[in-house]
Every structure is written in C-alpha cells, then in structure tokens.
Motif scaffolding. Structure first.
Motif, PDB file in Angstrom:
ATOM      1  N   ILE A 268       0.819  -1.121   0.004  1.00 23.45           N
ATOM      2  CA  ILE A 268       0.064  -0.146   0.035  1.00 23.45           C
ATOM      3  C   ILE A 268       0.858   1.297   0.179  1.00 23.45           C
ATOM      4  O   ILE A 268       2.022   1.138   0.626  1.00 23.45           O
ATOM      5  N   GLY A 269       0.748   2.242  -0.897  1.00 24.88           N
ATOM      6  CA  GLY A 269       1.138   3.409  -0.772  1.00 24.88           C
ATOM      7  C   GLY A 269       0.350   4.399  -0.096  1.00 24.88           C
ATOM      8  O   GLY A 269      -0.905   4.592  -0.190  1.00 24.88           O
ATOM      9  N   THR A 270       0.928   5.272   0.995  1.00 24.77           N
ATOM     10  CA  THR A 270       0.184   6.258   1.853  1.00 24.77           C
ATOM     11  C   THR A 270       0.579   7.623   1.744  1.00 24.77           C
ATOM     12  O   THR A 270       2.088   7.586   1.698  1.00 24.77           O
ATOM     13  N   SER A 271      -0.092   8.486   2.264  1.00 24.01           N
ATOM     14  CA  SER A 271       0.215   9.917   2.656  1.00 24.01           C
ATOM     15  C   SER A 271      -0.693  10.515   3.284  1.00 24.01           C
ATOM     16  O   SER A 271      -1.745  10.594   3.224  1.00 24.01           O
ATOM     17  N   THR A 272      -0.151  10.863   4.662  1.00 21.59           N
ATOM     18  CA  THR A 272      -0.932  11.538   5.827  1.00 21.59           C
ATOM     19  C   THR A 272      -1.469  12.919   5.284  1.00 21.59           C
ATOM     20  O   THR A 272      -2.344  13.340   5.628  1.00 21.59           O
ATOM     21  N   LYS A 273      -0.313  13.561   4.640  1.00 23.16           N
ATOM     22  CA  LYS A 273      -0.498  15.024   4.327  1.00 23.16           C
ATOM     23  C   LYS A 273      -1.610  15.050   3.191  1.00 23.16           C
ATOM     24  O   LYS A 273      -2.565  15.899   3.052  1.00 23.16           O
ATOM     25  N   GLN A 274      -1.659  14.024   2.255  1.00 23.93           N
ATOM     26  CA  GLN A 274      -2.893  14.158   1.066  1.00 23.93           C
ATOM     27  C   GLN A 274      -3.890  13.129   1.419  1.00 23.93           C
ATOM     28  O   GLN A 274      -4.735  12.834   0.249  1.00 23.93           O
ATOM     29  N   SER A 275      -3.946  12.497   2.397  1.00 22.71           N
ATOM     30  CA  SER A 275      -4.753  11.205   2.879  1.00 22.71           C
ATOM     31  C   SER A 275      -5.267  10.241   1.806  1.00 22.71           C
ATOM     32  O   SER A 275      -5.894   9.822   1.263  1.00 22.71           O
ATOM     33  N   ILE A 276      -3.947   9.872   1.292  1.00 25.52           N
ATOM     34  CA  ILE A 276      -3.705   8.749   0.495  1.00 25.52           C
ATOM     35  C   ILE A 276      -3.577   7.238   1.020  1.00 25.52           C
ATOM     36  O   ILE A 276      -2.774   7.349   1.904  1.00 25.52           O
ATOM     37  N   GLY A 277      -4.449   6.397   0.618  1.00 24.53           N
ATOM     38  CA  GLY A 277      -4.275   4.955   0.893  1.00 24.53           C
ATOM     39  C   GLY A 277      -4.610   4.796   2.537  1.00 24.53           C
ATOM     40  O   GLY A 277      -4.664   3.562   2.896  1.00 24.53           O
TER      41      GLY A 277
END
Length: 291
Positions: free
Chosen positions: A138-147
């Motif tokens: 899974i790819g995630t980003s808390t700044k951009q709410s991805i994943g």
C-alpha cells in the motif's frame, strides 16, 4: 480471576486491559524462575489485590506467535512501514523485516509512506518488486490522505504490529487512522536523515473499528542471527518454486554450479536486490558461527 491482555509493560509493571478497566499488575515470581517474561500482547489471568486495585499476573496463556524484535506476543499481522522518501528506503533493512515476519508465519502488508514526495513511476518500481513476490503493498500519505482507507481495512479485527525505522511516519499513520490515539510524532533529522525516536516503548492500542495495533520504537538495524543458513532460503518467498531444482541437494545458491536460484536471477525471475539481501544474510550467519 479476571482475563485480559497486556497492553503495555514499563519498569516491571504490566498494564492489563480486561475490557472494563486497565489494571497495573506485577508478575508472579514463578515466571522469573521459569525464565518466562510477560510480553505485550499476552493473554493473561490476573487477581486483584488491595484497595488500590492493583493486580497480579497468575497465568499466561499459550502464545500463538512471538516476535523477538519488537518483543510482542500473539500478533497475526505485520505492517512494515518505510518512507518512499525522507528517509530514502533502506531495501536491505526492509527485506530483514520481511524475513523476521516470515519466521512467524503472520500476514504481511508493506506500506510505503510519504508517497506524495515521489513520482508515480518511482513508486511503481518499488511496489512491483514486492507485489511480484506476492506481498500486499500500500502507498500512503498522511498529508494528502492517500491510502488511509485501504490501510484501515487491513487492520480490522487483527492484532497488528507496525514496524520500521524511525522517521517513516508510523505514528503519524496511526494518528491519521484514529486521531484519538494522539501518538507523539517527530520530524526527520536533516543532519542524519533519520527520525527522532518518539515511540519509547511497545504499546498495544485498541482501534474503534475493531482490532489492535502495536506502535513500536523505530530502529535502523535488525539482527537475524537466530536463523540458520539452511533455513534462510525458505523465508524468501520467491525462492520457493526453485528450491529443490538445483544440481546439489545442499545448494546454498552462492557459487555452486547449476543453481536454479541463480538461473532464475539471470532470467530476472528473482530481483537482484532481494538476492543481494540473501547473500548478505548468509555471510552474516556464517560470520556469527565463526565466533
């Protein structure tokens, strides 16, 4: 006796969640004599003593799994978190985490966090290596709410350990998934490109949507010297279909002729970085044996 689960252990005290309340407990002396140390994640039976309601751990139920680092029991899922950038992913260390999880036969999800910092093509290259092996990525980003939704679904109704180096955003991810956890986070040091150690101890945290997670201290090295050289090959999942096809039964897949693993490597059926991790670990195991 009350039944519960150890959610935290600090300085010889164990905090046991019985569902209604968390009790501060000591362990019976018999565990020390038996050389058994209670672990976070242990399912235990306790008795309550005194007016302050402190408890004593009387029994530890049989463990389903036991990780050495972090030292936790009964985990059935590992989320191995590495940053896509800042700090740049240490592939050798990632492979070590995977081997450690494989030894316990638990479900594994690889999480590349901070994907907002890299191009899609760079991410695809990272992801493809591990998805081709058979891992969930899974790819995630808390700044951009991805994943975040995908990650939450992976955690539901499981006991999950979040593991990885400092500064990759493990605590930030957990805070984003469930804000009331309020885990302390830290920035990556610009001097050494590593995160500050914000998580000081192993703690089991309950999720509102079902399940438990363990936020663990980050670390930058991981020894696997408890694995012997004959076993190691079986913890590289992509090796499995080639094992047994080598010319020699005891092939270590190093310099032996007619090695099926090295043939698969030449044919790009095994990734070069994974094979390099394998040979590095074999060398470390052999070095350890010499001393």
């Amino acid at each position: 006796m009350n039944s519960g689960i150890i959610v935290k252990g600090i300085g010889g005290f164990y905090y046991v969640d019985t569902g209604d309340k968390i009790f501060e407990c000591r362990a019976r002396g018999k565990f020390r004599k038996e050389k058994v140390t209670p672990l976070v994640g242990d399912r235990v039976k306790i008795t309550i003593q005194g007016a302050k309601g402190q408890g004593v751990i009387e029994e530890i139920e049989e463990r389903e799994t036991e990780l050495i680092r972090p030292p936790v029991a009964n985990v059935n899922h590992a989320v191995i978190v590495f940053a896509a950038q800042k700090p740049e992913p240490n592939i050798s260390l990632l492979n070590r985490f995977l081997i450690l999880a494989e030894t316990q036969e638990i479900d594994i999800t690889i999480c590349f966090n901070k994907v907002d910092l890299i191009q899609n093509q760079e991410l695809s290259t990272l992801v493809d290596v591990y998805e081709n092996i058979g891992y969930q990525v899974i790819g995630t980003s808390t700044k951009q709410s991805i994943g975040l939704k995908d990650l939450s679904e992976k955690l539901m109704d499981k006991i999950t350990v979040f593991a990885g180096p400092s500064g990759v955003g493990k605590s930030s991810l957990l805070n984003a998934i469930q804000p009331n956890l309020r885990l302390q986070t830290g920035e990556v040091s610009s001097k050494i490109d590593r995160g500050k150690h914000t998580t000081r101890h192993v703690e089991l945290l309950q999720l509102d949507f079902g399940g438990w997670v363990l936020d663990t201290p980050g670390f930058s090295s991981l020894s696997l010297d408890f694995i012997n050289e004959e076993e190691l090959q079986y913890f590289f999942k992509e090796f499995n279909r080639f094992i047994g096809a080598c010319r020699f039964n005891g092939c270590r897949h190093l310099s032996e002729p007619d090695c099926a693993i090295k043939t698969a490597l030449k044919e790009k059926q095994i990734d070069q970085s994974r094979y390099e991790s394998y040979t590095q670990l074999i060398d470390e195991i052999l070095q350890t044996r010499r001393y």
